[in-house]
Design a protein around this motif. Sequence first.
Motif, short mmCIF file in Angstrom:
data_model
loop_
_atom_site.label_atom_id
_atom_site.label_comp_id
_atom_site.label_asym_id
_atom_site.label_seq_id
_atom_site.Cartn_x
_atom_site.Cartn_y
_atom_site.Cartn_z
N GLY A 123 39.47 26.59 31.24
CA GLY A 123 40.85 26.74 30.77
C GLY A 123 41.33 28.19 30.76
N THR A 124 40.40 29.13 31.04
CA THR A 124 40.77 30.56 31.05
C THR A 124 41.55 30.89 32.33
OG1 THR A 124 38.74 31.11 29.86
CG2 THR A 124 39.81 32.91 31.06
N LEU A 125 42.56 31.74 32.17
CA LEU A 125 43.30 32.23 33.34
C LEU A 125 42.67 33.52 33.84
CD1 LEU A 125 47.05 31.81 32.37
CD2 LEU A 125 45.52 30.22 33.47
N VAL A 126 42.58 33.65 35.14
CA VAL A 126 42.05 34.89 35.73
C VAL A 126 42.99 35.34 36.85
CG1 VAL A 126 39.64 34.40 35.19
CG2 VAL A 126 40.58 33.62 37.38
N GLN A 127 42.93 36.64 37.11
CA GLN A 127 43.69 37.23 38.22
C GLN A 127 42.68 37.53 39.33
OE1 GLN A 127 45.95 40.63 36.99
NE2 GLN A 127 46.55 41.18 39.07
N VAL A 128 42.79 36.81 40.44
CA VAL A 128 41.86 37.03 41.55
C VAL A 128 42.42 38.18 42.39
CG1 VAL A 128 40.68 35.99 43.53
CG2 VAL A 128 41.29 34.56 41.56
N THR A 129 41.71 39.32 42.35
CA THR A 129 42.25 40.51 43.03
C THR A 129 41.62 40.72 44.40
OG1 THR A 129 40.67 41.88 41.86
CG2 THR A 129 42.87 41.68 40.89
N PHE B 49 55.27 41.72 32.81
CA PHE B 49 54.80 41.97 31.45
C PHE B 49 53.34 42.40 31.53
CE2 PHE B 49 54.71 37.40 32.39
CZ PHE B 49 53.34 37.16 32.34
N GLN B 50 52.85 42.95 30.42
CA GLN B 50 51.46 43.42 30.38
C GLN B 50 50.53 42.21 30.48
OE1 GLN B 50 50.80 46.71 30.13
NE2 GLN B 50 48.62 46.27 30.38
N THR B 51 49.73 42.15 31.54
CA THR B 51 48.79 41.02 31.63
C THR B 51 47.41 41.50 31.23
OG1 THR B 51 47.50 39.70 33.16
CG2 THR B 51 48.93 41.33 34.16
N ASP B 52 46.78 40.75 30.31
CA ASP B 52 45.42 41.11 29.93
C ASP B 52 44.44 40.14 30.59
OD1 ASP B 52 46.10 38.88 28.56
OD2 ASP B 52 45.62 39.65 26.56
N LEU B 53 44.86 39.52 31.68
CA LEU B 53 43.98 38.57 32.35
C LEU B 53 42.78 39.29 32.96
CD1 LEU B 53 46.55 36.30 34.24
CD2 LEU B 53 45.61 36.04 31.93
N GLN B 54 41.62 38.65 32.87
CA GLN B 54 40.42 39.21 33.50
C GLN B 54 40.62 39.24 35.02
OE1 GLN B 54 36.86 37.15 32.31
NE2 GLN B 54 35.59 38.15 33.85
N GLN B 55 40.29 40.37 35.63
CA GLN B 55 40.41 40.48 37.09
C GLN B 55 39.07 40.10 37.71
OE1 GLN B 55 42.11 44.26 38.21
NE2 GLN B 55 44.04 43.70 37.25
N VAL B 56 39.10 39.22 38.69
CA VAL B 56 37.86 38.67 39.25
C VAL B 56 37.86 38.71 40.77
CG1 VAL B 56 37.54 37.12 37.26
CG2 VAL B 56 38.72 36.29 39.32
N ASN B 57 36.64 38.56 41.32
CA ASN B 57 36.46 38.45 42.77
C ASN B 57 36.25 36.99 43.13
OD1 ASN B 57 36.49 41.26 43.11
ND2 ASN B 57 34.33 41.37 42.52
N GLY B 58 37.06 36.50 44.08
CA GLY B 58 36.97 35.09 44.46
C GLY B 58 36.44 34.90 45.86
N ILE B 59 35.99 33.66 46.12
CA ILE B 59 35.74 33.26 47.50
C ILE B 59 36.58 32.02 47.79
CG2 ILE B 59 33.40 34.22 47.68
CD1 ILE B 59 32.32 31.35 47.37
N THR B 60 36.86 31.81 49.08
CA THR B 60 37.64 30.65 49.51
C THR B 60 36.79 29.83 50.46
OG1 THR B 60 39.71 31.84 49.19
CG2 THR B 60 39.78 29.96 50.68
N VAL B 61 36.72 28.52 50.19
CA VAL B 61 35.76 27.66 50.91
C VAL B 61 36.46 26.43 51.48
CG1 VAL B 61 33.81 28.39 49.46
CG2 VAL B 61 35.18 26.41 48.76
N ASN B 62 35.88 25.89 52.55
CA ASN B 62 36.29 24.58 53.04
C ASN B 62 35.55 23.49 52.31
OD1 ASN B 62 38.24 24.73 55.18
ND2 ASN B 62 36.68 25.80 56.39
#
Length: 209
Positions: free
Chosen positions: A76-82, A119-132
Motif C-alpha cells: 500500500g506504500t507509494l513510491v517514486q520510481v526514478t 507539492f513537497q513529496t516525501d515518497l521514497q525514491q526507488v529503482n524499478g525494473i520492467t518485465v514481460n
Amino acid sequence: MKTLVVAATFPEVSGLCEHFLLKEGRLMYTPNFDVLITGVGMTATAFALGSTLNSSYSQVLNLGIAGTYQRSIPLGTLVQVTQDIFSELGAESPAGFLTIETLGFGKSHFQEINPEVPFQTDLQQVNGITVNRVHGTKESIKETKDRLNPDTESMEGAAVFYACEQTGIPCLQIRSISNYVEERNTATWEIGKSIRNLNAWAIRFLTIA
Ligand SMILES: O=C(O)c1cccc(C(=O)CC[C@H]2O[C@@H](n3cnc4c(=O)[nH]cnc43)[C@H](O)[C@@H]2O)c1
C-alpha cells in the motif's frame, strides 16, 4: 499545457476518474490533464504512447501498482520510481546475461525526466525494473536480485520513460506497492488498498497541478 496520465488498466485509476467525473474510455479528456489507458505490458504501452504522446503535453504521469523486492516496504506504500530498466532485454549466454548495452544494440536503463511536482513529496525514491513475465519462482527472483538488486517491478515503467526520453517530455512514475515479489500467490496481494492510496495521491496531484 496538459499532463498526460498513463495507466495500464482502468481499475488502477478508477478512483481519480470517478472523482473528476470521467467516463471510462481509452483516452479521457479534461481541461488540465488527459488519462490514457494503455493496456498491460511494454508493447501495449509503447503503441498507446506512440499514438498519443505529443508536444502539447508538458509532462507524463505514469500511475500503477507494482511488486516490491524490499520486505521493508509495507504493501500500500507509494513510491517514486526514478530509474527503470528493461531487465530482460539482452541475451543469455553460458557466462551469464548479456545486456543490450553489451551487445551494442541500444540501452536498457532509463530515468524520470525533470517532473513538475506541485507539492513537497516525501515518497521514497526507488529503482524499478520492467518485465514481460512477472517473477514468481525462487530461482528467477534470486537471479534478478543478484544481477540488478531492484526495489520494484512493473510491466510498463521503462516503456513510459523510453517514450518520454524519445520525445523529450518530462515524466514522473508513481507506483503503489500491491505485492511482494515472491513465489506467486495472489491471495496475499493488496490490490484494493494499493489502488485506493494511489488514487488519493493522484487526485491531490492533479488538483494542485
Ligand atoms: O485483480 C484486480 O482486481 C486488479 C485490478 C487492477 C489491476 C490489476 C493488475 O493485475 C494490474 C497489472 C499491473 O500490475 C503491475 N504489477 C503489479 N505487481 C506486479 C509485479 O509483481 N510484477 C510486475 N508487475 C506488477 C503491472 O505493471 C501490471 O500492469 C489487477
